[in-house]
Motif scaffolding. Structure first.
Motif, PDB file in Angstrom:
ATOM      1  N   CYS A 129      46.645  10.458  38.708  1.00  0.00           N
ATOM      2  CA  CYS A 129      46.488  10.350  37.246  1.00  0.00           C
ATOM      3  C   CYS A 129      45.008  10.231  36.870  1.00  0.00           C
ATOM      4  CB  CYS A 129      47.251   9.136  36.725  1.00  0.00           C
ATOM      5  SG  CYS A 129      49.042   9.330  36.790  1.00  0.00           S
ATOM      6  N   ILE A 130      44.273   9.428  37.605  1.00  0.00           N
ATOM      7  CA  ILE A 130      42.835   9.277  37.317  1.00  0.00           C
ATOM      8  C   ILE A 130      42.139  10.625  37.477  1.00  0.00           C
ATOM      9  CG2 ILE A 130      40.682   8.318  38.239  1.00  0.00           C
ATOM     10  CD1 ILE A 130      42.084   5.670  38.634  1.00  0.00           C
ATOM     11  N   GLU A 131      42.464  11.332  38.547  1.00  0.00           N
ATOM     12  CA  GLU A 131      41.839  12.654  38.779  1.00  0.00           C
ATOM     13  C   GLU A 131      42.139  13.600  37.617  1.00  0.00           C
ATOM     14  OE1 GLU A 131      39.826  11.969  42.398  1.00  0.00           O
ATOM     15  OE2 GLU A 131      39.830  13.716  41.068  1.00  0.00           O
ATOM     16  N   LYS A 132      43.371  13.549  37.093  1.00  0.00           N
ATOM     17  CA  LYS A 132      43.745  14.458  35.995  1.00  0.00           C
ATOM     18  C   LYS A 132      42.876  14.197  34.773  1.00  0.00           C
ATOM     19  CE  LYS A 132      46.664  17.101  35.654  1.00  0.00           C
ATOM     20  NZ  LYS A 132      46.556  18.570  35.872  1.00  0.00           N
ATOM     21  N   THR A 133      42.547  12.907  34.543  1.00  0.00           N
ATOM     22  CA  THR A 133      41.761  12.596  33.329  1.00  0.00           C
ATOM     23  C   THR A 133      40.328  13.092  33.452  1.00  0.00           C
ATOM     24  OG1 THR A 133      41.024  10.429  34.145  1.00  0.00           O
ATOM     25  CG2 THR A 133      43.117  10.496  32.925  1.00  0.00           C
ATOM     26  N   LEU A 134      39.913  13.437  34.671  1.00  0.00           N
ATOM     27  CA  LEU A 134      38.518  13.881  34.869  1.00  0.00           C
ATOM     28  C   LEU A 134      38.366  15.383  34.742  1.00  0.00           C
ATOM     29  CD1 LEU A 134      37.561  11.531  37.854  1.00  0.00           C
ATOM     30  CD2 LEU A 134      36.844  11.322  35.458  1.00  0.00           C
ATOM     31  N   GLU A 135      39.509  16.107  34.650  1.00  0.00           N
ATOM     32  CA  GLU A 135      39.458  17.576  34.690  1.00  0.00           C
ATOM     33  C   GLU A 135      38.692  18.170  33.515  1.00  0.00           C
ATOM     34  OE1 GLU A 135      43.512  18.545  37.329  1.00  0.00           O
ATOM     35  OE2 GLU A 135      43.449  19.047  35.190  1.00  0.00           O
ATOM     36  N   PHE A 136      38.683  17.443  32.377  1.00  0.00           N
ATOM     37  CA  PHE A 136      37.981  18.043  31.212  1.00  0.00           C
ATOM     38  C   PHE A 136      36.519  17.597  31.138  1.00  0.00           C
ATOM     39  CE2 PHE A 136      38.181  14.019  29.481  1.00  0.00           C
ATOM     40  CZ  PHE A 136      38.513  13.842  28.149  1.00  0.00           C
ATOM     41  N   LYS A 137      36.038  17.063  32.243  1.00  0.00           N
ATOM     42  CA  LYS A 137      34.618  16.709  32.388  1.00  0.00           C
ATOM     43  C   LYS A 137      34.104  15.820  31.250  1.00  0.00           C
ATOM     44  CE  LYS A 137      33.440  20.848  35.149  1.00  0.00           C
ATOM     45  NZ  LYS A 137      34.513  20.374  36.042  1.00  0.00           N
ATOM     46  N   PRO A 138      34.521  14.565  31.281  1.00  0.00           N
ATOM     47  CA  PRO A 138      34.124  13.628  30.214  1.00  0.00           C
ATOM     48  C   PRO A 138      32.627  13.347  30.225  1.00  0.00           C
ATOM     49  CG  PRO A 138      35.103  12.425  32.041  1.00  0.00           C
ATOM     50  CD  PRO A 138      35.288  13.870  32.344  1.00  0.00           C
ATOM     51  N   GLN A 139      32.075  13.060  29.034  1.00  0.00           N
ATOM     52  CA  GLN A 139      30.682  12.569  28.979  1.00  0.00           C
ATOM     53  C   GLN A 139      30.670  11.035  28.934  1.00  0.00           C
ATOM     54  OE1 GLN A 139      31.920  14.583  26.421  1.00  0.00           O
ATOM     55  NE2 GLN A 139      30.411  16.099  25.809  1.00  0.00           N
ATOM     56  N   LEU A 140      31.845  10.459  28.609  1.00  0.00           N
ATOM     57  CA  LEU A 140      31.956   8.997  28.517  1.00  0.00           C
ATOM     58  C   LEU A 140      33.206   8.548  29.256  1.00  0.00           C
ATOM     59  CD1 LEU A 140      31.184   8.829  24.694  1.00  0.00           C
ATOM     60  CD2 LEU A 140      29.768   7.732  26.451  1.00  0.00           C
TER      61      LEU A 140
ATOM     62  N   LYS B 103      33.866  10.305  44.471  1.00  0.00           N
ATOM     63  CA  LYS B 103      34.502  11.602  44.738  1.00  0.00           C
ATOM     64  C   LYS B 103      33.941  12.739  43.880  1.00  0.00           C
ATOM     65  CE  LYS B 103      38.771  10.203  46.857  1.00  0.00           C
ATOM     66  NZ  LYS B 103      39.868   9.362  46.273  1.00  0.00           N
ATOM     67  N   HIS B 104      33.225  12.410  42.801  1.00  0.00           N
ATOM     68  CA  HIS B 104      32.779  13.479  41.886  1.00  0.00           C
ATOM     69  C   HIS B 104      31.316  13.293  41.501  1.00  0.00           C
ATOM     70  CE1 HIS B 104      36.963  14.845  41.306  1.00  0.00           C
ATOM     71  NE2 HIS B 104      37.270  13.564  41.370  1.00  0.00           N
ATOM     72  N   PRO B 105      30.411  13.278  42.481  1.00  0.00           N
ATOM     73  CA  PRO B 105      28.987  13.062  42.153  1.00  0.00           C
ATOM     74  C   PRO B 105      28.459  14.124  41.176  1.00  0.00           C
ATOM     75  CG  PRO B 105      29.282  13.691  44.481  1.00  0.00           C
ATOM     76  CD  PRO B 105      30.636  13.444  43.922  1.00  0.00           C
ATOM     77  N   LYS B 106      28.973  15.362  41.257  1.00  0.00           N
ATOM     78  CA  LYS B 106      28.506  16.407  40.330  1.00  0.00           C
ATOM     79  C   LYS B 106      28.912  16.060  38.899  1.00  0.00           C
ATOM     80  CE  LYS B 106      28.345  20.661  43.096  1.00  0.00           C
ATOM     81  NZ  LYS B 106      29.481  21.438  43.641  1.00  0.00           N
ATOM     82  N   LEU B 107      30.143  15.606  38.761  1.00  0.00           N
ATOM     83  CA  LEU B 107      30.632  15.250  37.415  1.00  0.00           C
ATOM     84  C   LEU B 107      29.799  14.101  36.853  1.00  0.00           C
ATOM     85  CD1 LEU B 107      32.803  15.333  35.154  1.00  0.00           C
ATOM     86  CD2 LEU B 107      34.147  13.741  36.525  1.00  0.00           C
ATOM     87  N   ALA B 108      29.366  13.200  37.740  1.00  0.00           N
ATOM     88  CA  ALA B 108      28.586  12.026  37.294  1.00  0.00           C
ATOM     89  C   ALA B 108      27.341  12.471  36.531  1.00  0.00           C
ATOM     90  CB  ALA B 108      28.212  11.168  38.486  1.00  0.00           C
ATOM     91  N   LYS B 109      26.821  13.653  36.889  1.00  0.00           N
ATOM     92  CA  LYS B 109      25.609  14.142  36.214  1.00  0.00           C
ATOM     93  C   LYS B 109      25.871  14.449  34.735  1.00  0.00           C
ATOM     94  CE  LYS B 109      23.102  16.203  40.149  1.00  0.00           C
ATOM     95  NZ  LYS B 109      23.827  15.381  41.133  1.00  0.00           N
ATOM     96  N   GLU B 110      27.184  14.677  34.402  1.00  0.00           N
ATOM     97  CA  GLU B 110      27.487  15.021  32.997  1.00  0.00           C
ATOM     98  C   GLU B 110      27.913  13.798  32.199  1.00  0.00           C
ATOM     99  OE1 GLU B 110      29.393  19.245  34.470  1.00  0.00           O
ATOM    100  OE2 GLU B 110      29.668  18.569  32.412  1.00  0.00           O
TER     101      GLU B 110
ATOM    102  N   TYR C 141      24.920   6.041  36.227  1.00  0.00           N
ATOM    103  CA  TYR C 141      24.689   6.083  34.781  1.00  0.00           C
ATOM    104  C   TYR C 141      24.876   4.685  34.209  1.00  0.00           C
ATOM    105  CZ  TYR C 141      29.697   7.220  35.437  1.00  0.00           C
ATOM    106  OH  TYR C 141      31.011   7.257  35.886  1.00  0.00           O
ATOM    107  N   PRO C 142      24.397   4.433  32.990  1.00  0.00           N
ATOM    108  CA  PRO C 142      24.480   3.081  32.429  1.00  0.00           C
ATOM    109  C   PRO C 142      25.917   2.678  32.106  1.00  0.00           C
ATOM    110  CG  PRO C 142      23.361   4.580  30.908  1.00  0.00           C
ATOM    111  CD  PRO C 142      23.633   5.349  32.131  1.00  0.00           C
TER     112      PRO C 142
END
Ligand code: NAD
Ligand code: 3DD
Length: 425
Positions: free
Chosen positions: A117-128, A143-150, A176-177
């Motif tokens: 479920c957590i992974e599914k919520t990350l699919e749309f690449k959140p900024q927050l 698991k998603h260091p690339k996503l962390a950049k966004e 990120y903060p």
């Protein structure tokens, strides 16, 4: 008030047919969350979160649904998962899904499903991102260091989550903060104290219908949650014993009229046990062996590590579910011990969590926190930050106004006096 409009979006819940019942619960919560609803009306016009995607991992309750739908009214896109396998209210999840929210949550999911479920919520690449216990942010970091950049920033709802994130920051691992929403006065002094004080007893009562008057209640931890639970249990006529590891907290408990002793001594005295420490192994087999027949165990801490459930299972000759959220363990010699909510937070596993009117403030902090991050995250270091005091004061003022309470204002002479040093005796 919402009319039920079925919007098509992706979701995974227990049963969409529960949506109508869930909507009624959300309507009830809205009627008891005046601060959040006032802010919703304001931000529905200005849309400060337009263009932002928020992924949240926080108990799916009727109150959380009000926050989620407020984010949407403020212009955000939202995806959501629960932060505990036993706290999701399936009808509320259905109402959110029917309203077009990408919600992935159902009561009783297993660990694999939880993280799916957590992974599914990350699919749309959140900024927050928004957490209650830091499982989502920890997943992004590991698991998603690339996503962390966004991601521009995150918020954390609870004490244990803030502890985890402060430890990550100390290790230089935060990407990120993060805002420690938990540490807001209008959250920690309200939700943790008064919310947990009432809702933990609510969960115990729904699972046992036990009489508190005349019973001995052992509360582990005299912090914000423990203080609330101890005072509410006392109010119901219990004799309350506090256990602590911090001398100052223990002294506060004693000065406020409670007996204080180590758990090794309290174990044989208690009828009802409530752990509120955020620590692990607070009630273990060495305590179970000393307990009375019929002792009731519950936890109000964030994770299910405070009561050694595995140790109890190994110790027991047999066990059975005797009431919903209430498992009876029979030990050798016939002694019975009752574990509530599988050792998970009893207020959300066996009841509905805190009342709406206290979550009103916690979630006003989350809403203003997300907007604050949108505007200021770029000025913040990759660390755990407090929100500005003005946000706390604004929420407290709005809450007082909703209660019809006015307070005094300093005169200019008083302002001068308290900021000056010249005037003495
Ligand atoms: P806190 O830091 O204010 O209080 C915790 C207290 O427990 C401290 O006084 C500490 O000294 C004491 N303690 C720590 N380890 C102990 C041990 N082994 N034995 C006895 N005492 C010990 O924290 P808090 O805000 O009260 O939160 C406590 C826990 O409850 C956290 O896990 C938090 O995330 C969770 N929480 C749950 C809810 C809920 O709805 N159930 C709400 C808010 C917070
Ligand atoms: N928490 C307690 N009651 C809740 C509710 N009704 N909805 C959502 C979350 C709820 C947990 C919060 O108190 C969180 O602040 C925490 O665990 O500290």
């Amino acid at each position: 008030m919402h009319c039920l409009v079925f919007k098509v979006t992706d979701y995974k819940i227990r049963d969409i047919k529960l949506a109508k019942q869930g909507r009624l619960k959300i309507d009830w919560a809205e009627s008891r969350m005046p601060v959040l609803m006032q802010l919703r009306r304001k931000f529905a016009k200005t849309k400060p979160l337009k263009g932002y995607r928020i992924a949240g991992c926080l108990h799916v309750t009727k109150e959380t649904a009000v926050l989620v739908e407020t984010f949407v009214e403020a212009g955000a896109e939202v995806s959501w998962s629960g932060c505990n396998p036993l706290s999701t209210q399936d009808d509320v999840a259905a109402a959110l899904a029917a309203n077009g929210i990408a919600v992935y949550a159902w009561h009783g999911l297993d660990s694999k499903e939880y993280y799916w479920c957590i992974e599914k919520t990350l699919e749309f690449k959140p900024q927050l991102t928004l957490d209650d216990g830091a499982d989502l942010i920890f997943t992004v970091h590991t698991k998603h260091p690339k996503l962390a950049k966004e991601v521009i920033g995150a918020a954390e709802e609870t004490t244990t989550g803030v502890h985890r994130l402060r430890a990550m920051a100390a290790d230089g691992k935060l990407l990120y903060p993060v805002l420690a929403v938990n540490d807001q006065q209008t959250k920690m002094e309200m939700d943790n104290v008064h919310g947990t004080g009432q809702s933990a007893l609510d969960g115990i009562l729904r699972a046992t219908n036990i009489l508190f008057a005349g019973s001995t209640v052992v509360v582990a931890g005299y912090g914000h949650c423990g203080r609330g639970v101890a005072h509410r249990a006392k109010g119901l006529g219990s004799d309350v014993i506090i256990t602590e590891i911090d001398s100052i907290a223990a002294l506060k408990a004693r000065m406020e009229g409670f007996r204080v002793m180590p758990m090794k001594d309290a174990a044989s005295e208690g009828d009802i046990f409530v752990t509120t420490t955020g620590c692990r192994d607070v009630l273990t087999t060495k305590h179970f062996s000393k307990m009375k027949d019929g002792a009731v165990l519950s936890n109000a801490g964030h994770f299910n590590v405070e009561v050694d459930v595995e140790g109890l299972e190994k110790m027991a000759k047999s066990h059975r579910v005797i009431r919903p959220n209430n498992r009876e363990f029979t030990l050798s010699g016939g002694k019975r011990i009752y574990l509530l909510g599988e050792g998970r937070l009893v207020n959300l596993a066996a009841a509905e969590g805190h009342p709406s009117s206290v979550m009103d403030m916690s979630f006003a902090n989350q809403l203003l926190g997300m907007i604050y991050l949108k505007d200021h995250a770029h000025e913040l270091s990759n660390d755990v930050h407090l929100l500005p005091r003005e946000i706390d004061e604004r929420i407290a003022s709005l809450k007082l106004a909703s209660m019809g309470i006015e307070i005094d204002k300093l005169t200019s002479a008083q302002k001068h006096y308290i900021s000056d040093y010249a005037e003495g005796t």
